[in-house]
Design a protein around this motif. Structure first.
Motif, mmCIF file in Angstrom:
data_model
loop_
_atom_site.group_PDB
_atom_site.id
_atom_site.type_symbol
_atom_site.label_atom_id
_atom_site.label_comp_id
_atom_site.label_asym_id
_atom_site.label_seq_id
_atom_site.Cartn_x
_atom_site.Cartn_y
_atom_site.Cartn_z
ATOM 1 N N GLY A 104 -39.382 11.866 -60.170
ATOM 2 C CA GLY A 104 -39.935 12.673 -61.249
ATOM 3 C C GLY A 104 -39.320 14.045 -61.387
ATOM 4 N N VAL A 105 -38.471 14.490 -60.455
ATOM 5 C CA VAL A 105 -37.915 15.826 -60.535
ATOM 6 C C VAL A 105 -37.024 15.936 -61.766
ATOM 7 N N ASP A 106 -37.122 17.049 -62.487
ATOM 8 C CA ASP A 106 -36.328 17.203 -63.712
ATOM 9 C C ASP A 106 -35.257 18.282 -63.574
ATOM 10 N N ASN A 107 -35.127 18.862 -62.401
ATOM 11 C CA ASN A 107 -34.119 19.899 -62.197
ATOM 12 C C ASN A 107 -33.270 19.535 -60.990
ATOM 13 N N PRO A 108 -32.025 19.146 -61.193
ATOM 14 C CA PRO A 108 -31.181 18.745 -60.062
ATOM 15 C C PRO A 108 -30.993 19.840 -59.028
ATOM 16 N N LEU A 109 -31.195 21.106 -59.407
ATOM 17 C CA LEU A 109 -31.038 22.178 -58.431
ATOM 18 C C LEU A 109 -32.086 22.106 -57.326
ATOM 19 N N THR A 110 -33.188 21.390 -57.563
ATOM 20 C CA THR A 110 -34.255 21.331 -56.572
ATOM 21 C C THR A 110 -34.237 20.040 -55.765
ATOM 22 N N VAL A 111 -33.298 19.134 -56.032
ATOM 23 C CA VAL A 111 -33.308 17.847 -55.348
ATOM 24 C C VAL A 111 -33.136 18.016 -53.848
ATOM 25 N N ASP A 112 -32.134 18.815 -53.451
ATOM 26 C CA ASP A 112 -31.861 18.913 -52.018
ATOM 27 C C ASP A 112 -32.944 19.682 -51.273
ATOM 28 N N ARG A 113 -33.833 20.369 -51.989
ATOM 29 C CA ARG A 113 -34.901 21.108 -51.320
ATOM 30 C C ARG A 113 -35.977 20.178 -50.762
ATOM 31 N N ILE A 114 -36.097 18.965 -51.320
ATOM 32 C CA ILE A 114 -37.149 18.055 -50.883
ATOM 33 C C ILE A 114 -36.612 16.953 -49.979
ATOM 34 N N LEU A 115 -35.298 17.000 -49.684
ATOM 35 C CA LEU A 115 -34.713 15.980 -48.823
ATOM 36 C C LEU A 115 -34.675 16.484 -47.376
ATOM 37 N N PRO A 116 -34.783 15.574 -46.390
ATOM 38 C CA PRO A 116 -35.017 14.135 -46.535
ATOM 39 C C PRO A 116 -36.492 13.829 -46.774
ATOM 40 N N LEU A 117 -36.731 12.667 -47.356
ATOM 41 C CA LEU A 117 -38.090 12.250 -47.663
ATOM 42 C C LEU A 117 -38.682 11.343 -46.595
ATOM 43 N N ALA A 118 -37.869 10.943 -45.633
ATOM 44 C CA ALA A 118 -38.348 10.096 -44.537
ATOM 45 C C ALA A 118 -37.592 10.481 -43.274
ATOM 46 N N GLY A 119 -38.224 10.269 -42.129
ATOM 47 C CA GLY A 119 -37.612 10.617 -40.857
ATOM 48 C C GLY A 119 -38.355 9.976 -39.700
ATOM 49 N N PRO A 120 -38.009 10.337 -38.471
ATOM 50 C CA PRO A 120 -38.653 9.716 -37.288
ATOM 51 C C PRO A 120 -40.165 9.873 -37.258
ATOM 52 N N SER A 121 -40.700 10.929 -37.910
ATOM 53 C CA SER A 121 -42.155 11.127 -37.880
ATOM 54 C C SER A 121 -42.882 10.426 -39.020
ATOM 55 N N SER A 122 -42.157 9.730 -39.885
ATOM 56 C CA SER A 122 -42.798 9.041 -41.010
ATOM 57 C C SER A 122 -43.665 7.898 -40.507
ATOM 58 N N ARG A 123 -44.775 7.703 -41.193
ATOM 59 C CA ARG A 123 -45.718 6.666 -40.761
ATOM 60 C C ARG A 123 -45.297 5.312 -41.312
ATOM 61 N N PRO A 124 -45.258 4.273 -40.488
ATOM 62 C CA PRO A 124 -44.924 2.928 -40.983
ATOM 63 C C PRO A 124 -45.950 2.454 -42.006
ATOM 64 N N ALA A 125 -45.496 1.544 -42.859
ATOM 65 C CA ALA A 125 -46.372 1.031 -43.914
ATOM 66 C C ALA A 125 -45.979 -0.404 -44.216
ATOM 67 N N THR A 126 -46.727 -1.014 -45.114
ATOM 68 C CA THR A 126 -46.389 -2.337 -45.630
ATOM 69 C C THR A 126 -46.408 -2.286 -47.142
ATOM 70 N N THR A 127 -45.468 -2.983 -47.784
ATOM 71 C CA THR A 127 -45.381 -2.965 -49.244
ATOM 72 C C THR A 127 -45.969 -4.217 -49.874
ATOM 73 N N THR A 128 -46.514 -5.093 -49.084
ATOM 74 C CA THR A 128 -47.062 -6.333 -49.615
ATOM 75 C C THR A 128 -48.243 -6.040 -50.536
ATOM 76 N N GLY A 129 -48.202 -6.598 -51.742
ATOM 77 C CA GLY A 129 -49.290 -6.447 -52.697
ATOM 78 C C GLY A 129 -49.345 -5.109 -53.399
ATOM 79 N N LEU A 130 -48.332 -4.235 -53.219
ATOM 80 C CA LEU A 130 -48.349 -2.920 -53.859
ATOM 81 C C LEU A 130 -47.669 -2.968 -55.225
ATOM 82 N N SER A 131 -48.144 -2.125 -56.124
ATOM 83 C CA SER A 131 -47.517 -2.015 -57.449
ATOM 84 C C SER A 131 -46.191 -1.269 -57.321
ATOM 85 N N LEU A 132 -45.266 -1.610 -58.226
ATOM 86 C CA LEU A 132 -43.954 -0.967 -58.237
ATOM 87 C C LEU A 132 -44.047 0.297 -59.082
#
Length: 744
Positions: A534-562
């Motif tokens: 949803g970001v509309d300004n490419p200048l801010t993209v690298d400010r929110i990266l990375p979005l996942a890492g070793p501390s991210s919580r595992p999940a399951t995608t079964t039955g989830l909406s796209l």
């Protein structure tokens, strides 16, 4: 006295004719530029005042349990994109006989039909259906009228669907009436602010030009009117003569400007103030504006003439009791230095180096006022310095006269400093922003297509179908982003981050390593991946990266909406024609599943860069016009100076001074204030742009020199102004002929 004033203006000999011609030419140039500005503003106002059917919000239908007696309609408005162009798309279904109708249409399209704007209809006929036409189910049944459009190049489509089809699209609203708001609601204030800046940048030089033109040869006229007073004329009669003399020339100049405007209007109609052309018939002044110009310009000219002859009205001997004006004092540079000093530090405050808008406005006002105040003092300083370090009679004569009256020398170019300052500041900031965006667009996310799939996303079955079809394209990589059933309120990716609302599969995330990594053994992880989509300004993209890492919580995608998808085309094919065709086919497929304006990061960056570049080009056009206007003011001032100094110059020629030396004197007197004003204003513009770029701390953006367009525009404007001045120099040889060595 009115008849005498007309006779002195129209039948006063060669000098009166030359002065009248210069006044007419100067006023005509100013009036033409004024009408151009008014016509563009009128077109903007008329376009923004149209009913904003795109702004219609409506209400969310309660799960499609609609009242059978409803008379409204279901609307789903979203943006689409094709080859660098935005497309406004509305899918609509009537719920009853009194369903709202988009302005510009006699009726809404029936299911299986769609209406397209003329520009989109031409585009649909020129490209393969798989790249664009298949996005709109049904057949083209008509065109969208101009009442729904903001310009002839706008791409708009209204698609007729059944209520069930529209209700199945995410973001659908139930609408009873079309909004009566105006267009440009999000950017209207910004555009109006831009017109206000243009008014400051253009109207001030125009006022200076008109005032300079009507004050032409003021000293000679003072002497003539003083002689008339000595033979018995009253102060009131002299005022009538002066006002008539100036008003006649200004009125004729206004008429000539009105006659010249239709010649330049076709070019003005192609100007893209808001990024698109206006309808040509809207680019025109209102009748009352024509009348106001014809009335106000002569009144302004008469007022300037009366002010210039105030000594004659006091006493017929007032013209001979002249004292040398006091030289400007150094205090005049204090506001300019104070404003630049504020931009260098105090304008930005706090740990985040946040811009203080109030202090920034005060600093900007100080700089603009300081430029006008400091001009005479800097002109005097430059003239004295030129007299000391250079030799030659021409330089000495020119510098001495400039040093003796720096206010009068700077007055004719004082109007252009604000426009050059604002234009240079914009030209310094825009390249830095554009280069910062291109740095992001040129990275690993260049060809990644961002496609949000609405608020609710796609159900698991439809999402799986879309992913299978996307993966069937050769050279295409897909990262599905699934919506969590409930946000994980008690789990965060980073201590300062919001709770995750989406999840991705680790096998797909591995193809996008710049976005992050999964913990060991995890098959899917939670994260705020919707922020990337949803970001509309490419200048801010690298400010929110990375979005996942070793501390991210595992999940399951079964039955989830796209919720969204990121699609990357093979880098080896994305730049050629086949790759571009594949991109549009993928975009067409996503649009059929309700994606909202699928765009690559490079396209987002280019869209924003195009907008900024258009703003820069408008600013540079303003700079060029003001430089040319300043040149016209100087020509008028040169003509007046030649008339006032005809006898001294004639005596110098009789004494053996070459005509080319006198021409050099006039050229130096005219060029030095013009070049100095432009240089000081440009330096102040750079002085403001640099701290703004550094202070705003835009990552990937660093101070950059303006592009070649800026230097070409500024150079061409100065060259044109100097050329206009040179065109007035042949008058010097004629006016300093030996026959003119006489006293009246």
């Amino acid at each position: 006295m009115i008849a005498l004033g007309l006779r002195l203006s129209l039948r006063g000999g060669g000098e009166a004719v030359a002065r009248l011609a210069l006044i007419v030419a100067g006023v005509a140039a100013g009036v033409t530029v004024l009408l151009v500005t008014l016509s563009l503003f009128n077109a903007f106002q008329a376009t923004s005042a149209r009913p904003c059917w795109e702004c219609t919000t409506g209400t969310a239908p309660s799960g499609w349990a609609l009242d059978a007696t409803a008379d409204g309609a279901l609307w789903n408005y979203r943006q689409d994109y094709y080859a660098g162009q935005s497309i406004k798309r509305l899918d609509a279904a009537a719920l009853g006989p009194r369903a709202p109708v988009v302005p510009g249409l006699a009726r809404m399209p029936a299911p299986g039909q769609y209406y397209a704007s003329p520009a989109l209809a031409r585009l649909l006929a020129s490209v393969p259906r798989a790249q664009l036409g298949d996005r709109f189910p049904g057949t083209l049944a008509g065109t969208v009228g101009r009442a729904a459009l903001s310009g002839p190049d706008e791409l708009t489509v209204v698609v007729g669907r059944t209520p069930l089809e529209v209700a199945a699209i995410a973001g659908t609203r139930q609408v009873d009436t079309v909004e009566t708001g105006t267009g440009y609601d999000d950017f209207g204030d910004l555009y109006r602010f831009g017109f206000a800046v243009a008014a400051i940048g253009l109207f001030v030089p125009l006022l200076v030009l008109v005032g300079t033109a009507t004050r032409l040869a003021a000293a000679r006229r003072e002497a003539r009117f003083a002689a008339i007073r000595l033979v018995g004329a009253t102060s009131r009669q002299i005022s009538v003569l002066a006002a008539m003399d100036a008003a006649v020339g200004a009125f004729l100049g206004a008429l000539l400007g009105l006659a010249l405007f239709p010649l330049v209007r076709p070019a003005v109609a192609d100007v893209r103030v808001t990024g698109a052309r206006f309808f040509p018939d809207l680019v025109a002044p209102e009748p009352w504006q024509y009348a106001a110009v014809l009335v106000c310009v002569p009144l302004l000219a008469g007022g300037a003439a009366l002010w210039s002859l105030r000594r004659v009205r006091v006493s017929p001997l007032g013209t001979v009791r002249k004292a040398a004006p006091r030289p400007p004092r150094v205090w005049r540079v204090i506001p300019l230095l104070a404003g630049l000093g504020l931009f260098a530090g105090p304008v930005f405050r706090g740990e985040g180096h946040k811009l203080d808008e109030g202090l920034a406005g005060a600093a900007l006002a100080l700089v603009m006022v300081g430029l006008v105040l400091a001009g005479p003092w800097l002109t005097m300083l430059a003239a004295r310095l030129a007299a000391r370090v250079t030799g030659g009679a021409a330089t000495l004569l020119a510098s001495r006269r400039l040093a003796a009256d720096p206010r009068g020398a700077f007055r004719s170019v004082s109007g252009l400093v604000l426009a050059v300052f604002l234009g240079t500041a914009i030209a310094g900031i825009v390249p830095a922003v554009v280069s910062g965006q291109q740095a992001v667009a040129g990275g690993t996310l260049t060809g990644v297509l961002r496609a949000p799939l609405g608020l609710g996303g796609l159900p698991p079955r439809d999402g799986a179908e879309l992913l299978d079809r996307l993966r069937s394209y050769p050279g295409v990589g897909v990262l599905p982003v699934y919506a969590l059933a409930e946000p994980a309120e008690n789990h965060v990716i980073r201590p300062d981050g919001p709770p995750p609302t989406t999840a991705v599969e680790c096998a797909e995330l591995a193809r996008f390593p710049v976005l992050g990594t999964c913990p060991a053994g995890a098959r899917a992880v939670m994260g705020n991946f919707e922020r990337l989509v949803g970001v509309d300004n490419p200048l801010t993209v690298d400010r929110i990266l990375p979005l996942a890492g070793p501390s991210s919580r595992p999940a399951t995608t079964t039955g989830l909406s796209l919720a969204a998808v990121l699609v990357r085309l093979d880098a080896t094919n994305s730049a050629d024609a086949d790759g571009a065709a594949t991109l549009e086919r993928v975009r067409t497929l996503l649009a059929r599943y309700g994606a909202d304006a699928p765009m690559t990061f490079a396209e987002v960056a280019q869209t924003r860069a195009t907008l900024f570049t258009q703003i820069e080009n408008i600013a540079l056009g303003m700079v060029a016009l003001t430089l040319l206007t300043g040149g016209c003011s100087l020509v008028v001032a040169v003509g007046g100076g030649l008339m006032e100094r005809r006898q001294p110059f004639t005596l110098l020629r009789l004494a053996g001074t070459p005509a080319r030396t006198l021409a050099s004197v006039v050229l130096l007197e005219s060029a030095l204030p013009l070049v100095l004003a432009a240089a000081v204003a440009a330096a102040a513009g750079f002085g403001v742009a640099g701290p703004l770029i550094d202070g705003l701390a835009m990552k990937n953006a660093s101070p950059a020199m303006p592009g070649p367009v800026y230097f070409a525009t500024a150079g061409a404007g100065l060259a044109a102004s100097l050329l206009v001045i040179l065109m007035a120099l042949p008058l010097l040889r004629h006016m300093t002929a030996p026959d003119n060595a006489r006293f009246e």
